[in-house]
Write an enzyme that holds these catalytic residues in place. Structure first.
Site, PDB file in Angstrom:
ATOM      1  N   HIS A  58       1.959  -1.617   4.455  1.00 44.74           N
ATOM      2  CA  HIS A  58       1.642  -1.570   3.019  1.00 44.74           C
ATOM      3  C   HIS A  58       0.206  -2.035   2.783  1.00 44.74           C
ATOM      4  O   HIS A  58      -0.589  -1.345   2.113  1.00 44.74           O
ATOM      5  CB  HIS A  58       2.635  -2.467   2.271  1.00 44.74           C
ATOM      6  CG  HIS A  58       2.382  -2.576   0.800  1.00 44.74           C
ATOM      7  ND1 HIS A  58       3.244  -2.059  -0.146  1.00 44.74           N
ATOM      8  CD2 HIS A  58       1.371  -3.161   0.091  1.00 44.74           C
ATOM      9  CE1 HIS A  58       2.777  -2.313  -1.356  1.00 44.74           C
ATOM     10  NE2 HIS A  58       1.646  -2.980  -1.236  1.00 44.74           N
ATOM     11  N   GLU A  59      -0.134  -3.202   3.339  1.00 42.67           N
ATOM     12  CA  GLU A  59      -1.476  -3.733   3.138  1.00 42.67           C
ATOM     13  C   GLU A  59      -2.522  -2.900   3.880  1.00 42.67           C
ATOM     14  O   GLU A  59      -3.654  -2.726   3.397  1.00 42.67           O
ATOM     15  CB  GLU A  59      -1.536  -5.198   3.589  1.00 42.67           C
ATOM     16  CG  GLU A  59      -0.548  -6.121   2.885  1.00 42.67           C
ATOM     17  CD  GLU A  59      -0.733  -6.168   1.377  1.00 42.67           C
ATOM     18  OE1 GLU A  59      -1.805  -5.754   0.885  1.00 42.67           O
ATOM     19  OE2 GLU A  59       0.183  -6.609   0.676  1.00 42.67           O
ATOM     20  N   HIS A  62      -3.537   0.059   1.755  1.00 42.39           N
ATOM     21  CA  HIS A  62      -4.535  -0.307   0.743  1.00 42.39           C
ATOM     22  C   HIS A  62      -5.924  -0.364   1.379  1.00 42.39           C
ATOM     23  O   HIS A  62      -6.893   0.205   0.850  1.00 42.39           O
ATOM     24  CB  HIS A  62      -4.208  -1.689   0.163  1.00 42.39           C
ATOM     25  CG  HIS A  62      -3.087  -1.719  -0.821  1.00 42.39           C
ATOM     26  ND1 HIS A  62      -3.004  -0.867  -1.892  1.00 42.39           N
ATOM     27  CD2 HIS A  62      -1.989  -2.535  -0.901  1.00 42.39           C
ATOM     28  CE1 HIS A  62      -1.917  -1.146  -2.607  1.00 42.39           C
ATOM     29  NE2 HIS A  62      -1.283  -2.151  -2.012  1.00 42.39           N
TER      30      HIS A  62
END
Length: 266
Positions: A58-59, A62
């Site tokens: 997820h990170e 980004h």
């Protein structure tokens, strides 16, 4: 030459992430084969490790999207190594989400990678950076539920099926919570570039409290029921029923008693 080598090292996969992925693979194998003496322990370790993997991805999504949008600083910060210890708030990114899974079986949105937004031009790029994280949870949910919606469950052991169902529930709740248009969450980050400057200035002070506000609302029975009705509907659309998610969470919480119909391993 030194700069090139530095950039390669900035993007090299961290041994920490490799270790977490290895735990996921080994405990997934133990869950599938019934190798573990206590199947609940194997399910617990498998789901927890896979959940941390998804938080890292997820990170990373980004950061990677920010890199291609113009923020070249994310590499030097270690965000491209998938190392959860490099995040801006390791407590919010990893520890709290894992604790919430253990206590309540809900996918808490993780903490942040710091994106230097001033380096990025174009509202669509800003929105895409914010959307990239929860879209990763959506993709992870699709992978976890693939055996269900592809009707490919023949030969899949029940313990492993239940574990996948519970992991899918975590991904769906994480995606839904992240996409809420609440300051501090990714959903608001998608909308923010399109809001008038005055509105953004008024909303900005509330961003640190957005997640707390959401969880305060979830304590209200009516809101909690409505939220999980949406989660259950999404999971049913992906072929997962209430029994699979219930048994998955029950096996995960191995320190509690397990109903007989969920105890399928010897």
């Amino acid at each position: 030459m030194t700069t090139a080598l530095s950039r390669r090292s900035d993007r090299r996969i961290s041994p920490v992430f490799v270790g977490i992925a290895a735990v996921t693979a080994v405990t997934g194998w133990a869950t599938w084969t019934g190798f573990a003496a206590q199947p609940g322990v194997a399910v617990f370790l498998f789901v927890t490790a896979a959940w941390i993997v998804s938080l890292c991805l997820h990170e990373y999504a980004h950061a990677r999207t920010a890199l291609h949008s113009g923020d070249i600083s994310v590499g030097a910060k270690g965000y491209l190594t998938l190392n959860p210890l490099k995040y801006t708030h390791a407590l919010l990114s990893i520890v709290l989400p894992v604790l919430f899974v253990i206590m309540g079986g809900i996918g808490l949105p993780g903490g942040a990678v710091f994106i230097e937004r001033g380096r990025i031009r174009g509202r669509w790029r800003h929105s895409l950076i914010s959307a990239a994280g929860p879209l990763t949870n959506v993709l992870f949910a699709a992978v976890c539920t693939a055996p269900f919606w592809l009707d490919a469950l023949d030969g899949v052991p029940a313990d492993f099926r239940y574990a996948l169902a519970f992991l899918a529930l975590l991904q769906v709740t994480a995606a839904l919570l992240n996409f809420l248009p609440v300051p501090g969450l990714d959903g608001y980050g998608v909308l923010e570039p399109w809001l008038p400057y005055g509105v953004k200035r008024q909303v900005e002070p509330f961003a640190p409290f957005g997640l707390l506000f959401v969880f305060a609302l979830l304590w209200l029975p009516a809101v909690n029921s409505a939220f999980f009705d949406v989660v259950d509907a999404a999971l049913r659309g992906l072929g997962i029923g209430d029994v699979e998610t219930y048994c998955g969470q029950t096996l995960y919480r191995f320190w509690e008693s397990t109903p007989d119909f969920c105890s399928v391993s010897p």
